[in-house]
Scaffold this active site. Structure first.
Site, PDB file in Angstrom:
ATOM      1  N   HIS A  34      13.087  -6.054 -17.918  1.00 21.26           N
ATOM      2  CA  HIS A  34      12.842  -4.687 -17.435  1.00 21.26           C
ATOM      3  C   HIS A  34      14.128  -4.164 -16.808  1.00 21.26           C
ATOM      4  O   HIS A  34      14.289  -4.119 -15.596  1.00 21.26           O
ATOM      5  CB  HIS A  34      11.704  -4.711 -16.413  1.00 21.26           C
ATOM      6  CG  HIS A  34      11.321  -3.350 -15.918  1.00 21.26           C
ATOM      7  ND1 HIS A  34      10.962  -2.329 -16.748  1.00 21.26           N
ATOM      8  CD2 HIS A  34      11.231  -2.854 -14.660  1.00 21.26           C
ATOM      9  CE1 HIS A  34      10.674  -1.258 -16.027  1.00 21.26           C
ATOM     10  NE2 HIS A  34      10.835  -1.544 -14.760  1.00 21.26           N
ATOM     11  N   ALA A  70       0.848  -1.208   0.000  1.00 24.79           N
ATOM     12  CA  ALA A  70       0.000   0.000   0.000  1.00 24.79           C
ATOM     13  C   ALA A  70       0.872   1.242   0.000  1.00 24.79           C
ATOM     14  O   ALA A  70       0.566   2.238   0.644  1.00 24.79           O
ATOM     15  CB  ALA A  70      -0.943  -0.012   1.207  1.00 24.79           C
ATOM     16  N   ARG A 130      18.078  -1.893 -10.413  1.00 20.08           N
ATOM     17  CA  ARG A 130      16.959  -2.750  -9.989  1.00 20.08           C
ATOM     18  C   ARG A 130      17.481  -4.051  -9.369  1.00 20.08           C
ATOM     19  O   ARG A 130      16.903  -4.574  -8.425  1.00 20.08           O
ATOM     20  CB  ARG A 130      16.051  -3.062 -11.187  1.00 20.08           C
ATOM     21  CG  ARG A 130      15.343  -1.824 -11.752  1.00 20.08           C
ATOM     22  CD  ARG A 130      14.494  -2.186 -12.959  1.00 20.08           C
ATOM     23  NE  ARG A 130      13.806  -1.032 -13.513  1.00 20.08           N
ATOM     24  CZ  ARG A 130      14.300  -0.258 -14.492  1.00 20.08           C
ATOM     25  NH1 ARG A 130      15.490  -0.519 -15.009  1.00 20.08           N
ATOM     26  NH2 ARG A 130      13.604   0.758 -14.952  1.00 20.08           N
ATOM     27  N   ASP A 169      -0.787  -4.275   3.643  1.00 17.21           N
ATOM     28  CA  ASP A 169       0.599  -3.855   3.864  1.00 17.21           C
ATOM     29  C   ASP A 169       1.045  -4.351   5.236  1.00 17.21           C
ATOM     30  O   ASP A 169       0.209  -4.661   6.102  1.00 17.21           O
ATOM     31  CB  ASP A 169       0.722  -2.324   3.802  1.00 17.21           C
ATOM     32  CG  ASP A 169       2.135  -1.865   3.420  1.00 17.21           C
ATOM     33  OD1 ASP A 169       2.316  -1.405   2.266  1.00 17.21           O
ATOM     34  OD2 ASP A 169       3.048  -1.977   4.255  1.00 17.21           O
ATOM     35  N   THR A 190       6.747  -5.618  -8.373  1.00 17.10           N
ATOM     36  CA  THR A 190       7.984  -5.450  -7.595  1.00 17.10           C
ATOM     37  C   THR A 190       9.234  -5.737  -8.436  1.00 17.10           C
ATOM     38  O   THR A 190       9.264  -6.701  -9.212  1.00 17.10           O
ATOM     39  CB  THR A 190       7.946  -6.415  -6.381  1.00 17.10           C
ATOM     40  OG1 THR A 190       6.738  -6.184  -5.667  1.00 17.10           O
ATOM     41  CG2 THR A 190       9.136  -6.208  -5.459  1.00 17.10           C
ATOM     42  N   ASN A 191      10.253  -4.938  -8.252  1.00 24.99           N
ATOM     43  CA  ASN A 191      11.536  -5.112  -8.951  1.00 24.99           C
ATOM     44  C   ASN A 191      12.508  -5.978  -8.170  1.00 24.99           C
ATOM     45  O   ASN A 191      12.399  -6.043  -6.946  1.00 24.99           O
ATOM     46  CB  ASN A 191      12.186  -3.731  -9.156  1.00 24.99           C
ATOM     47  CG  ASN A 191      11.783  -3.099 -10.474  1.00 24.99           C
ATOM     48  OD1 ASN A 191      11.581  -3.803 -11.454  1.00 24.99           O
ATOM     49  ND2 ASN A 191      11.676  -1.777 -10.484  1.00 24.99           N
TER      50      ASN A 191
END
Ligand code: TXD
Length: 313
Positions: A176, A11, A89, A34, A120-121
């Site tokens: 990515h 969140a 990342r 969260d 999420t990375n």
């Protein structure tokens, strides 16, 4: 017909953005989850109180308990840590893997029928981990990056040409990261090929800016990474699934031999509908694009192997 339920795990900046935009779109009811007490509850209540001017009847809730994702049709995962200036990342791999593993176990236990979108990375490794942890069908576990990278390229082309951003279509493939591949022949401006507006040299500058776009924002914000555009891009994917749109978009999907790659998540164009990834589209590339794609895949593979080793150990 029952309302759809969308769970946003994380969140933070992206989670909060998605909650607001999803509420406006009335795609379903929303639960924010969260680990930080009060934040998901506070953000949900804040948006609830704005529903009159927002003109929406969506119901939002916030919780620190994964029990509240039960019955979710879609789960969008942003839980984790974002980059700060100077970080790549991949620097997030270790810390975010631990979080995504724990989130994946909870999704498996509480929302086994959900369509899972990982944000999420490092993205390709985290969606790979999510699929391996949940054991869900690969077409129901996808990663959001290609929609964003393509949207960034479309933005830069539109800015350069002085045309409407939503008239520009673009396709960015691969992982990515800095080695993502922007495809010149797959950019169109109101249906007209980009070659009629711009040569390859100019395009190379825009594709470089696209590959660096996340870092450009991190350097401006200093305390975190992009969140508005990632949020709306993840919603585009949720919408494709919930409305069975058969959208043609680029996302991290598990390749099963397409592009000569097997059992690895990587950004490719797909058809997305109620079945999740309904088809992976194999597009033609020239020799230099193929080489760039292979380099990107090799980088993604290193992280996937790291995930495999962690899962075994
Ligand atoms: O294209 C893309 N895929 C991306 C990805 C584009 C931009 C940013 N991208 C990545 O998304 C970024 O590198 C991060 O890894 C995630 C989330 O970014 P955001 O900007 O939303 O980060 P925040 O604001 O720090 O929010 C993360 C929240 C925060 O509130 C934490 O308390 C929470 O995640 N968190 C958790 N929630 C639930 N469960 C667990 N275990 C947990 N751990 C942390």
């Amino acid at each position: 017909m029952a309302r759809k339920k969308i769970a946003l795990v994380g969140a933070g900046q992206i989670g909060g953005t998605m909650a607001l935009v999803l509420a406006q779109k009335q795609l379903g009811d929303i639960v924010l989850i969260d680990v930080v007490e009060g934040v998901p509850q506070g953000k949900a209540l804040d948006i609830m109180e704005g529903r009159l001017p927002l003109n929406t009847a969506a119901v939002l809730g916030g919780s620190n308990d994964y029990g509240d994702i039960v019955g979710s049709d879609v789960v969008i995962v942003t839980a984790g840590v974002p980059r700060k200036p100077g970080m790549t990342r991949d620097d997030l791999l270790d810390v975010n893997f631990k979080i995504v593993k724990q989130v994946g176990e909870s999704i498996k236990a509480k929302a086994p029928n959900a369509f899972v979108i990982v944000v999420t990375n490092p993205l390709d490794a985290m969606v790979y981990a999510m699929q391996r942890v949940t054991g869900f069908a690969p077409e129901k576990v996808v990663g959001m990056a290609g929609v964003l990278d393509s949207s960034r390229l479309a933005c830069f082309v539109a800015m350069e040409l002085g045309v409407a951003a939503d008239d520009v279509q673009a396709t960015v493939l691969g992982g990515h990261g800095p080695s993502m591949v922007s495809l010149y022949n797959y950019v169109s401006v109101g249906g007209i090929p980009l070659s009629q507006f711009m040569n390859k040299e100019k395009f190379a500058q825009l594709s470089k800016r696209t590959a660096d776009a996340g870092t450009e924002i991190v350097n401006l914000l200093k305390t975190g990474s992009a969140f508005y555009s990632p949020g709306v891009c993840a919603i585009r994917m949720a919408e494709a699934y919930l409305l069975d749109k058969k959208s043609v978009l680029t996302c991290a999907a598990e390749l099963k031999g397409q592009y000569g790659v097997k059992d690895l998540y990587c950004g490719v164009p797909v058809i997305m509908g109620a079945g999740g990834v309904e088809k992976i589209l194999e597009v033609e590339m020239d020799e230099s694009e193929k080489a760039a794609f292979a380099k990107s895949v090799a980088e993604v593979k290193v992280n996937a192997e790291w995930v495999d080793a962690k899962m075994k150990g």
